[in-house]
Design a protein around this motif. Structure first.
Motif, short mmCIF file in Angstrom:
data_model
loop_
_atom_site.label_atom_id
_atom_site.label_comp_id
_atom_site.label_asym_id
_atom_site.label_seq_id
_atom_site.Cartn_x
_atom_site.Cartn_y
_atom_site.Cartn_z
N ALA A 269 0.83 -1.21 0.00
CA ALA A 269 0.00 0.00 0.00
C ALA A 269 0.86 1.25 0.00
CB ALA A 269 -0.91 0.01 1.22
N PRO A 270 0.42 2.31 -0.70
CA PRO A 270 1.17 3.56 -0.68
C PRO A 270 0.88 4.33 0.61
CG PRO A 270 -0.82 3.85 -1.98
CD PRO A 270 -0.77 2.39 -1.58
N ASP A 271 1.81 5.17 1.01
CA ASP A 271 1.55 6.13 2.08
C ASP A 271 0.35 6.96 1.64
OD1 ASP A 271 1.51 8.58 3.54
OD2 ASP A 271 3.61 8.30 4.08
N GLU A 272 -0.70 7.00 2.45
CA GLU A 272 -1.94 7.67 2.05
C GLU A 272 -1.75 9.14 1.68
OE1 GLU A 272 -4.87 7.06 5.04
OE2 GLU A 272 -4.97 4.89 4.73
N GLU A 273 -0.79 9.79 2.30
CA GLU A 273 -0.53 11.20 2.01
C GLU A 273 0.52 11.39 0.93
OE1 GLU A 273 -2.44 13.60 3.21
OE2 GLU A 273 -3.56 11.98 4.18
N GLY A 274 1.10 10.29 0.45
CA GLY A 274 2.10 10.38 -0.61
C GLY A 274 3.37 11.10 -0.20
N LYS A 275 3.77 10.96 1.05
CA LYS A 275 4.92 11.71 1.56
C LYS A 275 6.22 11.32 0.85
CE LYS A 275 2.87 12.28 6.14
NZ LYS A 275 2.94 11.88 7.58
N GLY A 276 6.44 10.03 0.68
CA GLY A 276 7.66 9.58 0.00
C GLY A 276 7.68 9.99 -1.45
#
Length: 409
Positions: A269-276
């Motif tokens: 799963a991706p970081d929900e906030e797309g930080k990376g």
């Protein structure tokens, strides 16, 4: 540091076996998704994919070689052959130190699966002695090196669906720092096979819109329910600007910057906030030494998964600020599916062709845009626009994030 230019393009995918065919089908928004023909899907939840139809490997290699190469290796050679012909590089000394980084996230799964079945039915003696070199993912770079006599740095980048954008970044890095003057970079994948389709389906990553294949891949749409498996290859010829100009090569444009990060968050799963992802975009902008306001087009990873599309646009908002509302945003997987480790390279080739020809393909399945993205410029139909600066994003299971800035001329 040396400047990195693109001088050759090659691809094979479900909407194009040549770059010219690919370009025209991008403009027309041709969708290459249909019912799977490579195996019987009777017992499968998912019955659709973006296959390369009527592919004849003997157009690119002799019959004996083709028989010893898995389908992903055949794709790699086909795309490289076209890219090298496009670059008009001769058979000169450049081959002695030309890098090859043709990635694959999964490798020869078709061969592995068929040989496993043979062993189960007929015993271990029936297993092909060519299984290992047909299967391991680094062999895309290996066979490209062998077939075209390229003797420089030779390796594979394996980072799931980010693999081929990592390859483009790494090839650019080698040229920048003077290790090589030429790098053959990209990716190849062929995983439309019973086991991968079942596995991705069971983890609920694939669209189950079996009654509407053409409408199944719908990035940014409210009704998106997963990605559609694709296959194929994309290959770029990168050169130092000095080397390209010395031989009067046709230059498509420049690799201006890149950023690479890890989410350190979740295996799939991706970081929900797309930080990376946001960090990768910011690093790429800094590396290219440009402000966010220079970006005119974002060719997104945009797999058509509920979580992924939103996380990516959140990352773009974080990195570009209010400027995100002024750029064109597109996701090419809506047309030719998700080629996993080859996806980014195929999409990068498509992005370059669009920028050169002055158009941005539309999103034909964008019927009801996700409410969180309602303020963004995501065209449903192809528009005429000649972008100079674009960003290409790619993300992979394991939290791999890559962003590359490209400038067209």
């Amino acid at each position: 540091m040396k400047k990195v230019v693109v001088t050759g393009l090659g691809t094979i995918n479900s909407i194009g076996k040549t770059k010219e065919e690919f370009k025209e089908n991008l403009k027309k928004m041709t969708i290459g998704i249909d019912y799977i023909t490579q195996f019987d899907t009777t017992d499968h939840k998912v019955k659709i994919a973006a296959e390369v139809k009527d592919f004849d490997p003997t157009q690119y290699m002799d019959k004996k070689t083709a028989k010893r190469y898995d389908r992903f290796l055949q794709f790699a050679i086909a795309a490289t052959k076209d890219a090298l012909e496009d670059s008009k590089l001769d058979n000169g000394e450049w081959k002695e130190n030309a890098a090859v980084i043709v990635a694959s996230g999964i490798g020869g799964f078709k061969t592995l699966y068929s040989e496993f079945q043979k062993m189960q039915e007929k015993g271990p003696k029936s297993v092909s002695p060519f299984l290992i070199p047909m299967m391991i993912s680094d062999m895309a770079s290996g066979v490209v090196s062998i077939e075209f006599g390229l003797k420089g740095p030779n390796f594979n980048t394996v980072s799931a669906c980010a693999s081929s954008l990592h390859a483009i970044a790494m090839g650019s890095m080698l040229i920048r720092h003077g290790y090589v003057d030429v790098a053959i970079v990209g990716g190849a994948e062929a995983t439309i096979d019973p086991m991968p389709i079942a596995a991705f389906a069971n983890m609920r990553a694939l669209s189950t819109r079996n009654d509407d294949p053409k409408g199944a891949s719908r990035p940014f749409d409210k009704e998106r329910d997963g990605f559609v498996m694709g296959e194929g290859a994309g290959v770029l010829v990168l050169e130092s600007e000095e080397h390209a100009k010395k031989r009067n090569a046709n230059i498509y444009g420049y690799i201006e910057g890149f950023g690479m990060t890890g989410d350190a968050y979740h295996i799939s799963a991706p970081d929900e906030e797309g930080k990376g992802a946001a960090k990768a975009i910011k690093i790429a902008l800094k590396d290219a030494n440009i402000s966010p306001e220079k970006i005119e087009l974002a060719n997104c990873h945009a797999t058509s998964t509920p979580a992924g599309d939103v996380a990516e646009t959140r990352a773009l908002r974080s990195a570009l600020g209010e400027h995100i509302k002024k750029i064109y945003i597109q996701g090419s997987k809506t047309l030719f599916g998700h080629g996993l480790g080859a996806a980014a390279a195929i999409e990068f080739v498509g992005m370059i062709l669009q920028m050169k020809e002055g158009f941005i393909h539309g999103m034909p399945n964008l019927d009801n845009i996700d409410e969180e993205l309602i303020d963004l410029n995501i065209p449903k139909k192809t528009v005429e626009y000649k972008a100079e600066y674009a960003i290409k994003n790619s993300f992979g299971f394991g939290g791999h994030n890559v962003s590359v800035i490209y400038r067209s001329i």
